[in-house]
Enzyme design. Structure first.
Site, PDB file in Angstrom:
ATOM      1  CB  SER A  38      -1.032   0.025   1.331  1.00  0.00           C
ATOM      2  OG  SER A  38      -1.921  -1.014   1.009  1.00  0.00           O
ATOM      3  CE  LYS A  65      -9.339  -5.093   5.351  1.00  0.00           C
ATOM      4  NZ  LYS A  65      -9.609  -5.743   4.256  1.00  0.00           N
ATOM      5  CG  ASP A  86     -11.532  -4.610   1.114  1.00  0.00           C
ATOM      6  OD1 ASP A  86     -10.614  -4.045   0.532  1.00  0.00           O
ATOM      7  OD2 ASP A  86     -11.546  -5.133   2.202  1.00  0.00           O
ATOM      8  N   GLY A  99     -15.656 -18.752   0.642  1.00  0.00           N
ATOM      9  CA  GLY A  99     -15.193 -18.142   1.796  1.00  0.00           C
ATOM     10  C   GLY A  99     -16.325 -17.291   2.401  1.00  0.00           C
ATOM     11  N   GLY A 111     -15.938 -14.863   5.199  1.00  0.00           N
ATOM     12  CA  GLY A 111     -15.291 -14.124   6.249  1.00  0.00           C
ATOM     13  C   GLY A 111     -15.298 -12.516   5.929  1.00  0.00           C
ATOM     14  N   GLY A 112     -14.695 -11.516   6.553  1.00  0.00           N
ATOM     15  CA  GLY A 112     -14.406 -10.383   6.423  1.00  0.00           C
ATOM     16  C   GLY A 112     -14.519 -10.235   4.827  1.00  0.00           C
ATOM     17  CB  ALA A 113     -12.278 -10.942   2.016  1.00  0.00           C
TER      18      ALA A 113
HETATM   19  P1  NDP Z   1     -11.156 -13.949   7.577  1.00  0.00           P
HETATM   20  O1  NDP Z   1     -10.059 -14.676   8.526  1.00  0.00           O
HETATM   21  O2  NDP Z   1     -12.146 -13.138   7.841  1.00  0.00           O
HETATM   22  O3  NDP Z   1     -11.899 -15.174   6.719  1.00  0.00           O
HETATM   23  C1  NDP Z   1     -11.213 -16.413   6.296  1.00  0.00           C
HETATM   24  C2  NDP Z   1     -12.081 -17.269   5.516  1.00  0.00           C
HETATM   25  O4  NDP Z   1     -11.304 -18.232   4.791  1.00  0.00           O
HETATM   26  C3  NDP Z   1     -13.176 -18.043   6.201  1.00  0.00           C
HETATM   27  O5  NDP Z   1     -14.404 -18.208   5.333  1.00  0.00           O
HETATM   28  C4  NDP Z   1     -12.642 -19.456   6.800  1.00  0.00           C
HETATM   29  O6  NDP Z   1     -13.566 -20.415   6.777  1.00  0.00           O
HETATM   30  C5  NDP Z   1     -11.845 -19.735   5.439  1.00  0.00           C
HETATM   31  N1  NDP Z   1     -10.745 -20.374   5.653  1.00  0.00           N
HETATM   32  C6  NDP Z   1      -9.484 -20.091   6.320  1.00  0.00           C
HETATM   33  N2  NDP Z   1      -8.810 -21.151   6.090  1.00  0.00           N
HETATM   34  C7  NDP Z   1      -9.307 -22.142   5.609  1.00  0.00           C
HETATM   35  C8  NDP Z   1      -8.829 -23.339   5.196  1.00  0.00           C
HETATM   36  N3  NDP Z   1      -7.644 -23.861   5.375  1.00  0.00           N
HETATM   37  N4  NDP Z   1      -9.702 -24.089   4.499  1.00  0.00           N
HETATM   38  C9  NDP Z   1     -10.831 -23.617   3.882  1.00  0.00           C
HETATM   39  N5  NDP Z   1     -11.261 -22.467   4.288  1.00  0.00           N
HETATM   40  C10 NDP Z   1     -10.355 -21.721   4.989  1.00  0.00           C
HETATM   41  O7  NDP Z   1     -10.180 -13.311   6.148  1.00  0.00           O
HETATM   42  P2  NDP Z   1     -10.539 -12.219   5.322  1.00  0.00           P
HETATM   43  O8  NDP Z   1     -11.773 -12.567   4.600  1.00  0.00           O
HETATM   44  O9  NDP Z   1     -10.363 -11.093   5.557  1.00  0.00           O
HETATM   45  O10 NDP Z   1      -9.321 -12.649   4.080  1.00  0.00           O
HETATM   46  C11 NDP Z   1      -9.527 -13.449   3.217  1.00  0.00           C
HETATM   47  C12 NDP Z   1      -8.204 -13.415   1.789  1.00  0.00           C
HETATM   48  O11 NDP Z   1      -8.636 -12.242   1.276  1.00  0.00           O
HETATM   49  C13 NDP Z   1      -7.051 -13.276   2.471  1.00  0.00           C
HETATM   50  O12 NDP Z   1      -6.136 -14.187   1.858  1.00  0.00           O
HETATM   51  C14 NDP Z   1      -6.997 -11.942   2.470  1.00  0.00           C
HETATM   52  O13 NDP Z   1      -5.539 -11.743   2.129  1.00  0.00           O
HETATM   53  C15 NDP Z   1      -7.573 -11.724   0.932  1.00  0.00           C
HETATM   54  N6  NDP Z   1      -7.724 -10.331   0.717  1.00  0.00           N
HETATM   55  C16 NDP Z   1      -7.419  -9.554  -0.344  1.00  0.00           C
HETATM   56  C17 NDP Z   1      -7.716  -8.296  -0.530  1.00  0.00           C
HETATM   57  C18 NDP Z   1      -7.038  -7.530  -1.824  1.00  0.00           C
HETATM   58  O14 NDP Z   1      -7.093  -6.336  -2.051  1.00  0.00           O
HETATM   59  N7  NDP Z   1      -6.509  -8.230  -2.788  1.00  0.00           N
HETATM   60  C19 NDP Z   1      -8.592  -7.549   0.171  1.00  0.00           C
HETATM   61  C20 NDP Z   1      -9.103  -8.138   1.277  1.00  0.00           C
HETATM   62  C21 NDP Z   1      -8.803  -9.568   1.599  1.00  0.00           C
HETATM   63  P3  NDP Z   1     -14.359 -20.683   8.155  1.00  0.00           P
HETATM   64  O15 NDP Z   1     -15.544 -19.784   8.277  1.00  0.00           O
HETATM   65  O16 NDP Z   1     -14.777 -22.035   8.065  1.00  0.00           O
HETATM   66  O17 NDP Z   1     -13.323 -20.070   9.312  1.00  0.00           O
END
Ligand code: NDP
Length: 278
Positions: free
Chosen positions: A16, A65, A101, A126, A128-130
């Site tokens: 960034s 976040k 995002d 997924g 999560g937050g993204a």
């Molecule tokens: P979070 O921690 O909020 O969410 C993680 C997600 O990944 C959940 O759905 C989780 O599932 C799942 N997960 C984690 N490990 C595994 C695994 N081994 N097998 C299967 N599912 C898995 O993370 P974020 O949502 O914030 O980020 C997700 C990705 O997006 C990251 O790689 C981040 O770097 C990327 N990102 C990129 C951006 C960009 O500008 N390019 C901007 C924002 C994010 P469960 O619910 O089961 O725990």
């Protein structure tokens, strides 16, 4: 000079500062942008010290976040829907929280990659937050269907329930990885962090419609593990999330400075810098 920062933990490898420095040069804006490492239990203190020292705004990254959402005194509509904030703007006494995002992802898909989403079948991996941050802008592009698949099925269902009022005519479903067996998707977006652990996702290898686009939000030098898996399965249209990173930064920059930088040249320079060296 106006001061901006990226606040997260870790921040050392963040691109960034490079991106915002390039935007500032291009638009002839006098500003500084630094990466600030906040202690895991010291996010709000870090923001306050930066703000008290004259900071005008900050980008927020993992793992803060959600906390940034509570810290903001005002939220934009898209940040409230996402339940997460990646951009803070300090205006008089207010801390305004926004989320760029989703706009970043959609602009990368539509503009940089030239891939239309209207009328497509989209799979979002997924919950999560993204994933939360990109759901509303994805639904706004009016795909035929949008399916959320996640390791913890309950999280996928919760996300679907939260965004169901915005689905319009899109068939909007959620489930686990087993539930997508036998389905074909035009666009497959990996918003899990599984690539960080270098773990393969337990996905069927026949989920790709002809000419499918596979997108990993993660980025790095060369293919991510998820993109390698898709390439092995015969997919040729592949992208990592570097364009999303640059586009979300461009949106934050435009919010702060009132001028939109041209992102394409910055993205191509960064791509060149990250390319694997022989
Ligand atoms: P979070 O921690 O909020 O969410 C993680 C997600 O990944 C959940 O759905 C989780 O599932 C799942 N997960 C984690 N490990 C595994 C695994 N081994 N097998 C299967 N599912 C898995 O993370 P974020 O949502 O914030 O980020 C997700 C990705 O997006 C990251 O790689 C981040 O770097 C990327 N990102 C990129 C951006 C960009 O500008 N390019 C901007 C924002 C994010 P469960 O619910 O089961 O725990």
């Amino acid at each position: 000079m106006d001061h901006y920062a990226l606040i997260g933990h870790p921040v050392k490898h963040s691109k960034s500062p490079l991106i915002h420095a390039a935007f500032a040069r291009q638009t002839q804006q006098e500003l500084s942008y630094q990466a600030l490492l906040a202690p895991l239990d010291g996010f709000s203190d870090t923001v306050e010290i930066f703000r008290a020292g004259g900071g005008r705004g900050a980008n927020i990254t993992v793992p803060f976040k959600i906390e940034a959402c509570s810290l903001a005194s005002r939220l934009t509509g898209r940040a409230r829907l996402a339940g997460s904030v990646n951009t803070l703007t300090f205006i008089d006494g207010d801390i305004v929280g926004d989320n760029t995002d989703g706009v970043g992802l959609v602009r990368d898909l539509l503009v940089n990659l030239g891939y239309q989403l209207t009328g497509r079948n989209i799979l979002l991996l997924g919950a999560g937050g993204a994933a939360r941050g990109v759901l509303f802008p994805l639904l706004q592009t009016r795909p035929i269907s949008l399916t959320i698949a996640n390791r913890t099925v309950k999280h996928a269902h919760e996300l679907r329930a939260a965004f169901a009022p915005y689905a319009g005519q899109t068939a909007f479903t959620a489930g686990g990885f087993d539930d997508i067996v036998g389905w074909d998707f035009d666009v497959i977006i990996n918003a899990t962090s599984a690539s960080l652990d270098k773990e393969p996702l337990p996905l069927p290898a026949d989920i790709f419609a002809p000419d499918a686009l596979v997108y990993d939000m993660m980025y790095g030098s060369g293919d991510t593990p998820f993109l390698s898996w898709a390439r092995m399965a015969g997919v040729t249209r592949l992208s990592d999330g570097l364009g999303m990173l640059v586009e979300q930064a461009a949106e934050s920059f435009a919010l702060w400075r009132g001028v939109r930088p041209r992102s394409a040249s910055v993205l191509s320079r960064l791509r060149h810098k990250l390319a694997p060296k022989d």
